[in-house]
Design a protein around this motif. Sequence first.
Motif, mmCIF file in Angstrom:
data_model
loop_
_atom_site.group_PDB
_atom_site.id
_atom_site.type_symbol
_atom_site.label_atom_id
_atom_site.label_comp_id
_atom_site.label_asym_id
_atom_site.label_seq_id
_atom_site.Cartn_x
_atom_site.Cartn_y
_atom_site.Cartn_z
ATOM 1 N N GLN A 111 -17.427 -14.284 37.513
ATOM 2 C CA GLN A 111 -16.347 -15.279 37.462
ATOM 3 C C GLN A 111 -16.102 -15.836 36.054
ATOM 4 O OE1 GLN A 111 -18.621 -15.689 40.284
ATOM 5 N NE2 GLN A 111 -17.137 -14.439 41.411
ATOM 6 N N ILE A 112 -17.103 -16.374 35.393
ATOM 7 C CA ILE A 112 -16.916 -16.997 34.088
ATOM 8 C C ILE A 112 -17.883 -16.356 33.083
ATOM 9 C CG2 ILE A 112 -16.048 -19.189 34.961
ATOM 10 C CD1 ILE A 112 -18.844 -20.331 34.657
ATOM 11 N N PRO A 113 -17.509 -16.305 31.778
ATOM 12 C CA PRO A 113 -18.392 -15.653 30.790
ATOM 13 C C PRO A 113 -19.718 -16.369 30.604
ATOM 14 C CG PRO A 113 -16.149 -15.890 29.943
ATOM 15 C CD PRO A 113 -16.218 -16.690 31.196
ATOM 16 N N GLU A 114 -19.768 -17.694 30.846
ATOM 17 C CA GLU A 114 -21.008 -18.426 30.630
ATOM 18 C C GLU A 114 -22.142 -17.955 31.542
ATOM 19 O OE1 GLU A 114 -17.624 -21.102 29.393
ATOM 20 O OE2 GLU A 114 -18.069 -19.642 30.962
ATOM 21 N N GLY A 135 -12.210 -7.588 19.241
ATOM 22 C CA GLY A 135 -11.418 -8.736 19.670
ATOM 23 C C GLY A 135 -11.362 -8.902 21.169
ATOM 24 N N ALA A 136 -11.615 -7.823 21.936
ATOM 25 C CA ALA A 136 -11.557 -7.913 23.397
ATOM 26 C C ALA A 136 -12.692 -8.754 23.958
ATOM 27 C CB ALA A 136 -11.574 -6.515 24.014
ATOM 28 N N ILE A 137 -13.807 -8.823 23.235
ATOM 29 C CA ILE A 137 -14.972 -9.569 23.727
ATOM 30 C C ILE A 137 -15.091 -10.920 23.029
ATOM 31 C CG2 ILE A 137 -16.605 -8.633 22.040
ATOM 32 C CD1 ILE A 137 -17.259 -9.188 25.792
ATOM 33 N N LEU A 138 -14.203 -11.244 22.104
ATOM 34 C CA LEU A 138 -14.357 -12.453 21.290
ATOM 35 C C LEU A 138 -14.340 -13.719 22.136
ATOM 36 C CD1 LEU A 138 -14.535 -13.829 18.532
ATOM 37 C CD2 LEU A 138 -12.040 -13.704 18.402
ATOM 38 N N ASP A 139 -13.357 -13.876 22.996
ATOM 39 C CA ASP A 139 -13.243 -15.112 23.787
ATOM 40 C C ASP A 139 -14.422 -15.282 24.737
ATOM 41 O OD1 ASP A 139 -10.870 -15.699 22.517
ATOM 42 O OD2 ASP A 139 -9.636 -14.727 24.049
ATOM 43 N N ALA A 140 -14.826 -14.196 25.390
ATOM 44 C CA ALA A 140 -15.953 -14.288 26.321
ATOM 45 C C ALA A 140 -17.248 -14.625 25.586
ATOM 46 C CB ALA A 140 -16.102 -12.974 27.086
ATOM 47 N N ALA A 141 -17.492 -13.987 24.452
ATOM 48 C CA ALA A 141 -18.703 -14.283 23.686
ATOM 49 C C ALA A 141 -18.667 -15.700 23.128
ATOM 50 C CB ALA A 141 -18.847 -13.266 22.550
ATOM 51 N N ALA A 143 -17.256 -18.331 24.462
ATOM 52 C CA ALA A 143 -17.598 -19.254 25.545
ATOM 53 C C ALA A 143 -19.084 -19.195 25.882
ATOM 54 C CB ALA A 143 -16.755 -18.926 26.783
ATOM 55 N N TRP A 144 -19.673 -17.999 25.822
ATOM 56 C CA TRP A 144 -21.104 -17.867 26.149
ATOM 57 C C TRP A 144 -21.971 -18.581 25.116
ATOM 58 C CZ3 TRP A 144 -25.756 -16.020 24.425
ATOM 59 C CH2 TRP A 144 -26.731 -15.759 25.385
ATOM 60 N N PHE A 145 -21.653 -18.447 23.838
ATOM 61 C CA PHE A 145 -22.477 -19.064 22.796
ATOM 62 C C PHE A 145 -22.306 -20.583 22.761
ATOM 63 C CE2 PHE A 145 -22.461 -14.724 21.064
ATOM 64 C CZ PHE A 145 -23.811 -14.584 20.806
ATOM 65 N N ARG A 146 -21.192 -21.090 23.203
ATOM 66 C CA ARG A 146 -20.992 -22.537 23.199
ATOM 67 C C ARG A 146 -21.607 -23.221 24.405
ATOM 68 N NH1 ARG A 146 -14.607 -22.861 21.255
ATOM 69 N NH2 ARG A 146 -14.978 -22.188 19.101
ATOM 70 N N ASP A 147 -22.043 -22.450 25.387
ATOM 71 C CA ASP A 147 -22.653 -23.025 26.584
ATOM 72 C C ASP A 147 -24.067 -23.518 26.252
ATOM 73 O OD1 ASP A 147 -23.026 -23.789 29.187
ATOM 74 O OD2 ASP A 147 -23.727 -21.809 29.828
ATOM 75 N N ARG A 166 -21.226 -7.706 14.552
ATOM 76 C CA ARG A 166 -20.406 -6.748 15.295
ATOM 77 C C ARG A 166 -19.040 -7.294 15.688
ATOM 78 N NH1 ARG A 166 -22.805 -2.107 17.289
ATOM 79 N NH2 ARG A 166 -24.693 -1.659 16.080
ATOM 80 N N VAL A 167 -18.883 -8.623 15.715
ATOM 81 C CA VAL A 167 -17.626 -9.190 16.206
ATOM 82 C C VAL A 167 -16.966 -10.084 15.155
ATOM 83 C CG1 VAL A 167 -16.532 -10.599 18.003
ATOM 84 C CG2 VAL A 167 -18.412 -9.068 18.597
ATOM 85 N N LEU A 168 -17.665 -11.132 14.724
ATOM 86 C CA LEU A 168 -17.034 -12.136 13.870
ATOM 87 C C LEU A 168 -16.699 -11.603 12.485
ATOM 88 C CD1 LEU A 168 -19.098 -15.314 14.846
ATOM 89 C CD2 LEU A 168 -16.862 -14.581 15.688
ATOM 90 N N LEU A 169 -17.647 -10.966 11.826
ATOM 91 C CA LEU A 169 -17.384 -10.462 10.477
ATOM 92 C C LEU A 169 -16.334 -9.347 10.463
ATOM 93 C CD1 LEU A 169 -20.923 -10.509 8.812
ATOM 94 C CD2 LEU A 169 -19.094 -12.209 8.708
ATOM 95 N N PRO A 170 -16.372 -8.363 11.375
ATOM 96 C CA PRO A 170 -15.292 -7.366 11.370
ATOM 97 C C PRO A 170 -13.914 -7.951 11.649
ATOM 98 C CG PRO A 170 -17.185 -6.525 12.565
ATOM 99 C CD PRO A 170 -17.467 -7.972 12.297
#
Length: 311
Positions: A111-114, A135-141, A143-147, A166-170
């Motif tokens: 249901q939710i990325p967290e 970029g496809a995983i950016l929003d889900a990741a 939300a997970w790291f902010r939990d 793998r995500v932020l720097l690229p």
Amino acid sequence: MKSDSSASAAPLRGLVGPLRSSEPVRVTPTPSAAVVLLEEASDLLIVHLDFPGALQTCERAWQSLDKDGQAEEPAGTSLEVKCSLCVVGIQALAEMDRWQEVLPWVLRYYQIPEKLPPKVLELCILLYSKMQEPGAILDAARAWFRDPASQGLPEYRALVELHLHRVLLPLGCLSEAEELVVSSAILSEEQRLDALQAISTAKQQQNQQLSHSEEAQKQNQAQKRNQEDSFSHKFLSLLVLLRRLWDSAVSHFFSLPFRKSLLAALILCLLVVRFDPASPSSLPFLYKLAQLFRRIREAMFSPFYRLPTHD
């Protein structure tokens, strides 16, 4: 009574080993339907290479867990089974080149990325970064790291480094990367310094790329202006040439005798208007033109314009 007890314990010796007098009889629990389906899905994926069958088996196992799996198994065992089912399903989708469906398929069950397990999030990051679509995983990741619940997990430190490289720097999300590194108290001082150094290097590369792109844009604009100036200069030269040709034609036309000029005007009119002199519709125009010529001739050769004669 002694013979009865020894007879009843005989069938259990092969399963649970020798029993002590003070030890209760323990029977091996029967695996649930979800566990059986998980083993079947693993065999279909690894042994038989039946990727659609493995994915369908994982979905059947999920349905079994939703119905009665939680009541039969402890909560920890159920979470492990769910995570294992996701791992098998992700691998099956990747093998079928349906990697775009991985995140929606996983979120259909969590249901939710967290709520994503660390292993599942790690596989998603690796998969989408390998396919050059971080970029496809950016929003889900994000939300997970902010939990707050995720920050206390032992896998959090390794996932921060993975998400950073793998995500932020690229993607060029340098401010977000720096904020994540600074706010992650679980990182050691060495890891934090290495991450900040990587972010600083990425910033320098980004600034160089921006300067190069600005220079290239300026060169393109200067080249475009030169092309426009050259075109306008050629157009003005063409206009000057046409005007000179027009002036020459007009001067040559007025230098001709009067009758030749009228004849040239008539021919020019016929060429421009393109009418048929034999057509009945053109007769009134020709009649009026003939009357005009007659009046001009009479005006030119009338007695008022005749030269005086000497006897």
